[in-house]
Design a protein around this motif. Structure first.
Motif, PDB file in Angstrom:
ATOM      1  N   ASP A  45      40.955  48.334  38.714  1.00 22.81           N
ATOM      2  CA  ASP A  45      41.423  47.744  39.971  1.00 22.81           C
ATOM      3  C   ASP A  45      42.641  46.853  39.744  1.00 22.81           C
ATOM      4  N   MET A  46      42.587  46.112  38.649  1.00 21.07           N
ATOM      5  CA  MET A  46      43.667  45.180  38.373  1.00 21.07           C
ATOM      6  C   MET A  46      44.970  45.947  38.154  1.00 21.07           C
ATOM      7  N   THR A 102      36.908  39.601  36.721  1.00 23.36           N
ATOM      8  CA  THR A 102      35.844  40.446  36.159  1.00 23.36           C
ATOM      9  C   THR A 102      36.125  40.762  34.706  1.00 23.36           C
ATOM     10  N   TRP A 103      37.400  40.756  34.347  1.00 24.39           N
ATOM     11  CA  TRP A 103      37.725  40.950  32.933  1.00 24.39           C
ATOM     12  C   TRP A 103      37.190  39.758  32.136  1.00 24.39           C
ATOM     13  N   PHE A 162      43.571  42.678  44.227  1.00 26.81           N
ATOM     14  CA  PHE A 162      43.144  43.470  43.066  1.00 26.81           C
ATOM     15  C   PHE A 162      43.327  42.689  41.771  1.00 26.81           C
ATOM     16  N   LEU A 163      44.513  42.082  41.635  1.00 30.87           N
ATOM     17  CA  LEU A 163      44.861  41.420  40.373  1.00 30.87           C
ATOM     18  C   LEU A 163      43.916  40.264  40.087  1.00 30.87           C
ATOM     19  N   PHE A 164      43.692  39.415  41.077  1.00 33.01           N
ATOM     20  CA  PHE A 164      42.853  38.230  40.858  1.00 33.01           C
ATOM     21  C   PHE A 164      41.425  38.651  40.539  1.00 33.01           C
ATOM     22  N   ARG A 165      40.921  39.602  41.324  1.00 26.52           N
ATOM     23  CA  ARG A 165      39.543  40.010  41.117  1.00 26.52           C
ATOM     24  C   ARG A 165      39.396  40.718  39.767  1.00 26.52           C
ATOM     25  N   GLY A 166      40.368  41.561  39.460  1.00 26.71           N
ATOM     26  CA  GLY A 166      40.336  42.275  38.186  1.00 26.71           C
ATOM     27  C   GLY A 166      40.354  41.298  37.016  1.00 26.71           C
ATOM     28  N   PHE A 167      41.207  40.292  37.144  1.00 27.64           N
ATOM     29  CA  PHE A 167      41.306  39.293  36.080  1.00 27.64           C
ATOM     30  C   PHE A 167      39.967  38.568  35.904  1.00 27.64           C
ATOM     31  N   PHE A 202      36.761  47.246  37.062  1.00 29.52           N
ATOM     32  CA  PHE A 202      37.520  46.124  37.595  1.00 29.52           C
ATOM     33  C   PHE A 202      38.893  46.004  36.965  1.00 29.52           C
ATOM     34  N   GLN A 203      38.943  46.371  35.671  1.00 31.99           N
ATOM     35  CA  GLN A 203      40.263  46.368  35.047  1.00 31.99           C
ATOM     36  C   GLN A 203      41.115  47.463  35.659  1.00 31.99           C
ATOM     37  N   SER A 245      32.351  41.851  33.663  1.00 29.89           N
ATOM     38  CA  SER A 245      31.502  42.401  34.728  1.00 29.89           C
ATOM     39  C   SER A 245      30.066  41.905  34.673  1.00 29.89           C
TER      40      SER A 245
END
Lengths: 374, 326, 500
Positions: free
Chosen positions: A348-349, B138-139, B131-136, A345-346, B143
């Motif tokens: 992806d970010m 899950t960070w 991507f950014l919002f979801r990545g943030f 996920f990171q 996960s």
């Protein structure tokens, strides 16, 4: 426009690099150079081989997408095409079938049973299966193209719907199960190597398989063949001229006698067929037909890689070589982020940030060209 | 004769969603009469409320001929922030809801700045922020699944005078959106902008401000929608909301919102979301293979988009300059 | 009565070419001034200066005696100037009342005060005798005439003192036109000032009190409408020496027809339009803005549909779209060079190659024969003397207007077509390049091709055409041979004051 101006200012130099075809290649090299001291594993043969093997199928898909973006369209259905063709291929050529897994699927008994798929053991079965994949993909592309070109529906919505329907169909076919038991001849397409290199001491008489690293593989040959073909198609043929004419100014194209509808339909077919070819590589590497291939964020990788390369979403500006470098950069990025032990996920970010950076870069490039044109 | 045929087809085009809706209800009613019972229908609306709230927000964006792909990620991230506030700071559920909506506003503002100030097209902007919002998010959760305090489910499953809370929230949002779109200056200016951005600028309207606000509203609605859905289940999976953007856009378009801007309404979004849910539940009801359901749904959305395309073509034909009276 | 709007030495030049020069005039309050002039006489530039769309390059304007220098459309509307254009600026998805109030709704508790705006809108509509239109009805459902009145209602709502009408009657029926004139009379009674621009000279004569004639950016004649018969209007609009502006025509047209279009009709656009082009003939197609010239051209080229009539090229009936027409030997240079004629970001060579590219595709893969193509495009560059550096690299957008137009003509010339349709071929082109384009037109005809040359500049057609066909409101009014060319007569035909 004078070329004899003595010495470019630093600003001019920066803008020249920004506008260069090789900008993303430089960027990739600089990126590797900057990270290599901290992550020595980056340059090991094993890792390079890994980066390359991730790169080839993505390159094929992105090549198809490049054509669509060149006419200011977008194809969201590529991932779904990969999935459905993967299932179609596997159900036809599997050597065995597992009733415990596939017993409930509608294809069980009709196409595949305990003795494998319809074409298992048939001479030339593999070729027929691949042909079936291509035909299925072409039909989906045809549907997309006709909806866009003839009915004037927005490409985004059309391919979104095809994505939903086709991926659902792929899952339905095998009831979301993977179809394994594929023949060796097929699996070789995904990893069979032509040139492999052994790194290690010379005196060993027997080399263990795992220290041989494949560099020139079937996927590489196939992907480069597709890319080169696409490059010629886009830059050297009448067809390619028509593509750019449509992407640059569709009204002008119509008046100038470009067969706009036919070309638009053809482009969506090309995009889907590219996805089908990539599907061969993905399925062979997985050694299975998987109905969820190309789902999730895969598509964003494709569009991200293409756009970061420099291909414009507004049409008329596209090069296969840009896409090649864009894919290289994207794969390197994923690879290094994995080496840093970041989660998916990171990763992806970071990819999101890169897509945004690519878009801002595009805005910047447009502004530079506009100002230098003055 | 031809005139009346034209009128009939015009009527069909204008009310395509309702026509499809009626056909779907009729079909299921014939297949399984109990489908049309009150419980069954109210269950449909309740299930539709989650996508529906987000689709109402999406309608604002579509009215300006924009698109927001980040709603699924907002549905994930905004309730998560609220979850942290509730779990670690111990704030009560209503404050949590407020936190979620405010987070949505903030995320929408990020989209708005990129689109309005930096001139990046909405499609790419929201693709990146997805991507950014979801990545943030899950960070933040590493996960892992995130468990909300138990109160949230009590809120989510509560009823007011026998009506489920999500339904009430849905109704309030729909009504508020309707009032804003139909009865405020801002709402009417959104329509004006969607009809002709150039004309809106000439009339002295601030195009930037209108665009910025629709993206903020869209994200706020998505945040609320995510929060209400989580209030049903009490936890947040890593994949929560993934792909929801497509459902949301589909619901809005089915509800008559045009991708070309200027056409659409809050109630349309309600109808669109409900129609999608009706089809989904109806397929379950009539025992259609679970795996075939998305295919049916896709076909219905396809029809809606086709109708939108044809309608747009007709509008363009009407706008064509005539040089002599017809 | 005092002066409302005064011009003092007002001028505007585009890249050194004057569009309006040294204009002095005082518009009196509560008057109705009719403004006439040929296309390109400077009317639009003048209106754009009044409306704040463009800024003057010399002189100044006064509004009620105070300096007036609008920087935007909003500035003009602030002092009380409203424009009613032929192409209306209304939001079709909003109601009549909303269109009036869109930039400032009266509110009650944050909600639009519908009762108030509907009430006020209704009273404005009543003043315009539009009682039958409900304020809440969507503009998209109104007829063109009603929409025009809504636009006027918007002007009234904004308390406009000066209302400028620019060709308001083009798409109106006779009844709607009558209604518009009644409305204009009402506006006068309310003390408003009107400027009325139109190509329909009879209308201008009958409704105005004063008439002003523009020609080549200058005010050449003005006076009371009573002393301004149509004949004087036409005389004032023309008059210019053409010596040396055009190359001599070097051939006589054949008697064989290349193009023959019979009774082309399309509701709302064309009515029984027939036109013939002979071998070696330059046929001029004249008409005012909105006469249907470009519309006819688009139909001939298969871009727009036609409901009735036949089109024959060399005796063969034509069907299908542009691709078929091109294959049959037609070429079309449209009036919108940038939007329809060029790929601005692409190179000059790519632009030149587009139409004929399939001739350079080598079997089996239609691989472009780059060498042959580059030889051909270089030859075309030389033939048309396109002033550019490296045509394979230089983008089309970097060229001047004249050279861009040569590229557009060149891309068709690569095919050696039999019939050229040129729509406003010299628009936005400097004098030198114009002469080159005229020479090219003559050469095409001398080589046995046919040219259908559409122009708003009558002089250009007088200089180049063997015969001129005149259109008005989608109909062909008549045809005049070179021997009988007469400016007054042609202009009168275009204004539909006489038929041939």
């Amino acid at each position: 426009m004078t070329t004899e101006t003595a010495r470019p200012s630093p600003l001019q130099r920066v803008s020249r690099i920004l506008l260069s075809d090789y900008f993303v290649l430089y960027l990739s090299l600089a990126y590797v150079a900057a990270l290599a001291p901290f992550y020595p594993v980056l340059l090991t043969p094993a890792n390079i081989s890994n980066v390359l093997s991730n790169m080839w199928p993505l390159l094929i898909v992105a090549t198809g997408q490049t054509f669509v973006l060149a006419i200011a369209g977008i194809d969201l259905s590529q991932g779904a095409v990969i999935a459905v063709t993967s299932v179609i291929c596997a159900m036809l050529i599997a050597v065995t079938g597992n009733e415990a897994v596939l017993g409930n699927a509608p294809i069980w008994g009709a196409v595949i049973d305990g003795d494998g798929g319809l074409l298992s053991g048939v001479t030339g079965g593999l070729a027929i299966a691949i042909l079936a994949m291509v035909v299925a993909a072409a039909l989906i592309g045809l549907l997309n193209g006709v909806a866009v070109a003839v009915f004037g529906m927005p490409a985004f919505m059309v391919t979104l719907v095809t994505m939903l329907v086709v991926s659902a169909f792929a899952i339905y076919l095998s009831m979301s199960e993977n179809i394994s038991g594929l023949p060796e001849a097929f699996i070789d397409l995904g990893k069979g190597d032509l040139v492999s290199v052994y790194f290690g001491a010379q005196e060993e008489s027997k080399i263990p398989r795992k220290v041989i690293y494949s560099f020139v593989t079937y996927p590489m040959v196939i992907a480069i063949a597709v890319a080169v073909f696409a490059h010629y198609l886009l830059n050297r043929t009448v067809f390619g001229r028509y593509v750019f004419a449509i992407g640059s100014n569709i009204r002008n194209a119509q008046i100038s006698g470009v067969p706009v509808r036919r070309i638009v339909v053809a482009i969506f077919v090309i995009s889907a067929v590219c996805a089908a070819i990539a599907s061969i590589l993905y399925s062979a590497r997985l050694e299975a037909g998987r109905p969820t291939l190309g789902a999730g964020t895969f598509l964003l990788d494709v569009i991200g890689a293409t756009v970061i390369g420099g291909t414009s979403l507004f049409g008329g500006k596209a090069k296969i070589i840009w896409t090649f470098f864009g894919v290289l950069f994207f794969v390197l990025l994923s690879n290094t982020l994995n080496l840093m032990n970041l989660s998916a996920f990171q990763v992806d970010m970071v990819k999101g940030a890169v897509i945004l950076a690519a878009a801002l870069l595009d805005v910047l490039r447009t502004r530079i060209t506009r100002e230098t044109a003055r | 004769m031809i005139k009346s045929l034209e009128k009939a087809s015009d009527f069909l085009f204008r009310n395509a969603t309702y026509v499809i809706f009626a056909c779907v209800l009729l079909y299921y009613g014939l297949q399984a009469p109990s489908f049309l019972s009150v419980e069954s229908l109210s269950n449909i609306v309740k299930q539709a409320s989650f996508i529906g709230i987000a689709a109402i927000g999406m309608t604002f964006v579509l009215l300006t001929a924009g698109i927001d792909l980040s709603v699924g990620a907002v549905m994930f991230l905004a309730p998560l922030i609220a979850g942290y506030a509730m779990r670690d700071l111990g704030v009560p559920v209503p404050v949590g809801l407020l936190v979620a909506v405010l987070t949505g506003v903030l995320l929408g503002a990020i989209n708005a700045i990129l689109i309005v100030r930096l001139k990046v097209v909405p499609f790419i902007t929201t693709l990146a922020t997805l991507f950014l919002f979801r990545g943030f998010g899950t960070w933040l959760t590493s996960s892992q699944q995130f468990d909300f305090p138990e109160e949230i489910r009590r809120f989510g499953l509560s009823t007011v005078l026998g009506v489920p809370t999500p339904l009430i929230v849905f109704a309030i949002v729909a009504l508020a959106a309707h009032v804003v779109l139909a009865h405020t200056a801002f709402g009417r200016q959104v329509y004006a902008f969607g009809n002709s951005p150039e004309g809106a600028r000439k009339a002295g309207l601030s195009a930037e401000w209108i665009q910025a606000r629709v993206f903020i509203i869209c994200s706020a609605c998505a945040a609320l929608s995510g929060f209400m859905l989580i209030a049903q289940i009490g936890r947040l999976d890593v994949a929560f909301g993934e792909g929801s953007e497509f459902d949301v856009i589909a619901a809005a378009v089915l509800g008559g919102a045009s991708l070309f801007g200027g056409i659409g309404s809050a109630f349309g979004a309600v109808v669109g979301a409900t129609l999608i849910q009706t089809v989904k539940l109806g397929l379950v009801f009539t025992g259609v293979n679970l795996y075939l359901q998305p295919i049916m749904l896709g076909l219905i959305i396809f029809v809606a988009v086709l109708v939108d395309g044809v309608r747009e073509k007709r509008l363009l034909a009407l706008l064509k300059r005539t040089i002599r009276p017809v | 009565m005092s002066d409302l709007l005064t011009f003092e030495g007002l001028s505007k030049a585009w890249f050194g070419v004057p569009a309006v020069s040294d204009l002095d005039y005082a518009l009196r309050e509560n008057s109705l001034l009719g403004v006439i002039g040929q296309n390109g006489a400077g009317k639009s530039t003048l209106m754009n200066m009044i409306g704040g769309i463009v800024q003057p390059s010399g002189g100044r304007m006064l509004w009620r005696g105070a300096p007036y220098a609008p920087q935007s459309a909003a500035d003009a509307s602030k002092v009380g100037i409203a424009f009613i254009h032929q192409e209306l600026n209304l939001f079709t998805n909003l109601s009549v009342a909303e269109n009036l109030y869109v930039d400032g709704f009266p509110r009650k508790f944050g909600i639009i005060d519908w009762a108030a705006i509907n009430e006020r809108t209704r009273s404005i509509l009543q003043r315009l005798s539009l009682d039958d239109v409900e304020p809440s009805v969507k503009v998209g459902q109104l007829s063109p005439g009603e929409r025009q009145l809504v636009e006027i209602a918007r002007a009234l709502h904004n308390e406009a003192q000066l209302i400028i009408f620019d060709e308001p009657t083009t798409s109106l029926t006779h009844r709607e036109t009558e209604r518009l004139f009644e409305t204009i009379a009402t506006l006068r009674e309310e003390g408003r000032t009107i400027v009325y621009i139109s190509h329909i000279l009879g209308d201008v004569q009958s409704i105005s009190d004063g008439i002003a004639v523009l020609r080549d950016g200058r005010l050449v004649d003005h006076g009371a409408a009573a002393d301004f018969p149509v004949s004087r209007m036409i005389k004032s609009m023309i008059g210019r020496d053409l010596g040396g502006l055009f190359p001599p025509r070097s051939n006589q047209p054949d008697s064989d027809l290349i193009l023959s279009a019979r009774s082309i009709g399309q509701p709302g656009v064309l009515e029984k339009a027939s036109i013939d082009v002979r071998k070696g003939e330059v046929l001029g197609l004249f008409g005012l803005m909105g006469a249907g010239r470009s519309e006819l051209a688009r139909v001939l080229f298969g871009l727009d549909p036609h409901a009735t009539g036949d089109i024959l090229l060399n005796g063969q009936p034509l069907t299908g779209g542009p691709r078929n027409r091109i294959a049959a030997g037609m070429a079309f240079v449209t009036e919108n060079r940038r939007e329809e004629g060029l790929m601005l970001d692409a190179s000059i060579a790519d632009n030149l190659a587009l139409v004929s590219i399939d001739r350079f595709g080598r079997k089996p893969f239609a691989l472009v024969d780059m060498e042959a193509l580059s030889t051909r495009t270089e030859a075309m560059k030389a033939e048309l003397s396109i002033k550019a550096g490296n045509i394979a690299r230089q983008a089309a957008k970097t060229l001047s207007g004249g050279n861009q137009q040569k590229v557009v003509i060149g891309k068709w010339q690569m095919q050696s077509p039999k019939l050229f349709i040129l729509d406003e071929p010299t628009r936005g082109v400097d004098v030198g390049a114009k002469y080159e384009i005229y020479t090219l037109v003559d050469r095409i005809a001398a080589d046995g091709g046919g040219v259908l040359m559409i122009s708003s500049e009558l002089d250009e057609l007088l200089g180049m055409a063997d015969r001129i066909v005149v259109m008005n409101r989608g109909e062909v009014i008549g045809s005049v041979d070179r021997a009988d060319f007469d400016r007054e007569k042609l202009l009168a035909m275009a204004f539909r004051e006489v038929t041939a």
